[in-house]
Design a protein around this motif. Sequence first.
Motif, mmCIF file in Angstrom:
data_model
loop_
_atom_site.group_PDB
_atom_site.id
_atom_site.type_symbol
_atom_site.label_atom_id
_atom_site.label_comp_id
_atom_site.label_asym_id
_atom_site.label_seq_id
_atom_site.Cartn_x
_atom_site.Cartn_y
_atom_site.Cartn_z
ATOM 1 N N LEU A 129 35.296 25.887 36.259
ATOM 2 C CA LEU A 129 36.678 25.900 36.766
ATOM 3 C C LEU A 129 37.471 27.048 36.152
ATOM 4 C CD1 LEU A 129 39.175 24.685 38.179
ATOM 5 C CD2 LEU A 129 39.390 23.116 36.241
ATOM 6 N N GLU A 130 37.321 27.249 34.863
ATOM 7 C CA GLU A 130 38.064 28.320 34.192
ATOM 8 C C GLU A 130 37.679 29.688 34.745
ATOM 9 O OE1 GLU A 130 40.560 27.900 32.226
ATOM 10 O OE2 GLU A 130 40.322 25.724 32.295
ATOM 11 N N ASP A 131 36.401 29.860 35.077
ATOM 12 C CA ASP A 131 35.949 31.139 35.639
ATOM 13 C C ASP A 131 36.630 31.420 36.976
ATOM 14 O OD1 ASP A 131 34.185 31.567 33.513
ATOM 15 O OD2 ASP A 131 32.533 30.527 34.523
ATOM 16 N N LEU A 132 36.680 30.407 37.850
ATOM 17 C CA LEU A 132 37.293 30.598 39.166
ATOM 18 C C LEU A 132 38.798 30.835 39.046
ATOM 19 C CD1 LEU A 132 37.139 30.659 42.228
ATOM 20 C CD2 LEU A 132 37.292 28.156 42.243
ATOM 21 N N VAL A 133 39.456 30.063 38.210
ATOM 22 C CA VAL A 133 40.896 30.238 38.018
ATOM 23 C C VAL A 133 41.204 31.632 37.470
ATOM 24 C CG1 VAL A 133 42.889 29.468 36.665
ATOM 25 C CG2 VAL A 133 41.402 27.784 37.762
ATOM 26 N N HIS A 134 40.391 32.079 36.528
ATOM 27 C CA HIS A 134 40.583 33.416 35.953
ATOM 28 C C HIS A 134 40.477 34.491 37.029
ATOM 29 C CE1 HIS A 134 38.940 37.198 34.262
ATOM 30 N NE2 HIS A 134 39.846 37.000 33.317
ATOM 31 N N ASP A 135 39.462 34.375 37.895
ATOM 32 C CA ASP A 135 39.274 35.377 38.946
ATOM 33 C C ASP A 135 40.435 35.378 39.944
ATOM 34 O OD1 ASP A 135 36.943 36.031 37.711
ATOM 35 O OD2 ASP A 135 35.608 35.234 39.256
#
Length: 265
Positions: free
Chosen positions: A251-257
């Motif tokens: 989730l953090e990866d997608l939000v960051h992108d």
Amino acid sequence: MDEKQRRPVARDTQQWWQAPGLDQSVLNRSKRRRRQWLLLVVSVIFSSLLLYRSYTHLRRRVSLHFTHGNAIKVMTNYPRKAVPLEAHIMSKCPDAKDCLHDLVLPAMQRVQDKVDFKLSYIGSASSVDDSVECKHGPMECLGNMIELCAADLYPDPKIYLGFTMCLTREYERIPQRTLIEDCALEHGIDFGKLNGCISRDDAYAAGLLKNSVRRSADAGVEISCTIRLNNQVRCVRDAGQWKDCPGGSSLEDLVHDVEELYNKL
């Protein structure tokens, strides 16, 4: 003596009011004052007209509406800055359940104001008519149409995406009426309107499905669930596994992108 003194005073007063030179100067001053007042009134009227035109123009460009939290939100005709985020699914697919539950919904809770979200469906569209074949059979096609009708009737992702997740939790039961009714009630969707969309004589729901399936095909998407970010494949959930996730599958990866792309807009 008193009467003689009073008479000249009366005579002098009469002469003052009748003095032609003084009378003309007073008249001129009065005319100047009237002109000044007239100019002031015209100026005020003209300014008021300009303000009114500006106000009516602003009202055409801006509309106010209430959100579910009773807060006022300003919606303008100007395009909203947003990053395209899309999930391609099948309504009776177990991978769609994991994809929506583990990644799409949690991400939307954090970045919904920064993305232009869309839910699309995967199938095989006929080139002859409006018919579509679905991997898990006709009941999946019906489930897809129900979810598309919900998005068509209630375009706010908070509503239709929540409704879709509610159905997907028990995807084996799609399209049982009790499941549809329960999820519609839970997410504030009018079941009568939903049923009306599905049963329209002009095959409206079938047209929604065919257009959605073609959209997925045009994007080259064949696997449920495929997440695309900024019109590029971001991550795929297939056979219970995450794959093709160059930026990571958390989730953090997608939000960051999403936030990184949004800051570049």
